[in-house]
Every structure is written in structure tokens, then in C-alpha cells.
Design an enzyme around this catalytic site. Structure first.
Site: not given
Length: 173
Positions: A10, A69, A141
Site C-alpha cells: 500500500d 495498489e 496501512d
């Protein structure tokens, strides 16, 4: 299907989430997660730290694949640019260490993890804990990184099953 290790990333210019899972297509197991806090250093130093730390995690846990992502559009162009650079640093670590890299949108990640593409962060955190049978608090996160790895595990397993189902079967006589 054989056991695979997947690292999920992430990306963030302040905190980058890292998560590693192991899956055989039926069962998924938690291996590692962390929220890499990058502080207020200059951006080039933070990007170097992302590259270095992601590389270290790859070397230590030896994943077979990386999932990350995609950059989503933001109202703030400067933030979107920094996010893209953080993503690039993490992707470079994976590519340099010869991992295939798979990219997913936030909506795909939420859909695969929670069951709806508009899920909020607390729903994602909760489902990651449920799916990986984790107790206690999970850094936000790190949870997102684990969700990205879970997304890839689910989607790649489904794609493999579809490919096997549509493969021509030998004719029997």
C-alpha cells in the site's frame, strides 16, 4: 495448486504498508506486516527508504509475487504525484528482485476483501483480521497491504480455476 507467497504494498509517501501472506488457493496464512513510517525527510530520501525496506522484506520473506495498489485520482495533483513516485520505488524493488508485479484498483481490492467496492477502511481492517484469523489491533496501512495481497490471492486463484475449466479436455474413446 502449490503454495505461493504474496507481498502486498500500500504505497504512501508518509507511510507505506507492507504485508506478506501465503496461500494454497484454499487456505491463506499471515506471514508479516508493517507500516513503514517515512517521517518528514526529503522526498528522495523517503523514496530510497521505500526501495530499501521493500527490498529487505522481499529478501527476508521470499514472496513469489507482488501486488500493489494502483494510483487513484486525487484532487491534489502534488499528492497524486508523490503517491505515484512511492509506488514506483516499491515496484522497482519488486522488479529488481525479479517478482511479477500485479496492480489492482482500490475498488477491486475492497470488492475482493470485503465484498463491496465502496467499503471503508474500518471494514477492510475488520475483514483482513477475520480472513487471516488475526487478533488485536492492526496498523491501518499494514491492513491495506494485506488486503492487496488477499485481493491478488483471490483473483489469481479464480483466474486459475476459470482457465482450468475452459481448457479443452482430452477426448475419451
Amino acid at each position: 495448486m502449490s503454495v505461493r507467497r504474496i507481498i502486498g504494498i500500500d504505497p504512501g509517501s508518509r507511510i507505506t504498508g507492507i504485508g506478506v501472506i501465503e496461500t494454497d488457493g484454499q487456505r491463506t496464512r499471515y506471514i508479516y506486516s508493517a507500516g513503514l513510517k517515512l517521517g518528514d525527510k526529503a522526498l528522495p530520501e523517503r523514496l530510497g527508504e521505500i526501495f530499501t525496506e521493500v527490498s529487505a522484506v522481499i529478501r527476508q520473506y521470499r514472496p513469489d509475487e507482488m501486488s500493489i495498489e494502483n494510483v487513484f485520482m486525487s484532487n491534489n495533483a502534488a499528492s497524486a504525484l508523490k503517491l505515484g513516485q512511492a509506488r514506483g520505488a516499491a515496484i522497482c524493488a519488486g522488479v529488481v528482485l525479479q517478482l511479477p508485479v500485479h496492480e489492482y484498483s482500490p475498488k477491486e481490492i475492497k470488492q475482493a476483501t470485503v465484498g463491496k467496492g465502496a467499503a471503508d477502511k474500518t471494514q477492510v481492517q475488520h475483514m483482513v483480521k477475520v480472513l487471516l484469523n488475526l487478533q488485536g489491533k492492526l496498523q491501518a496501512d499494514a491492513a491495506d497491504a494485506l488486503a492487496i495481497a488477499l485481493c491478488h490471492a483471490h483473483i489469481s486463484h479464480l483466474n486459475s480455476r476459470i482457465a482450468n475449466a475452459t481448457r479443452p479436455q482430452p477426448r475419451r474413446r
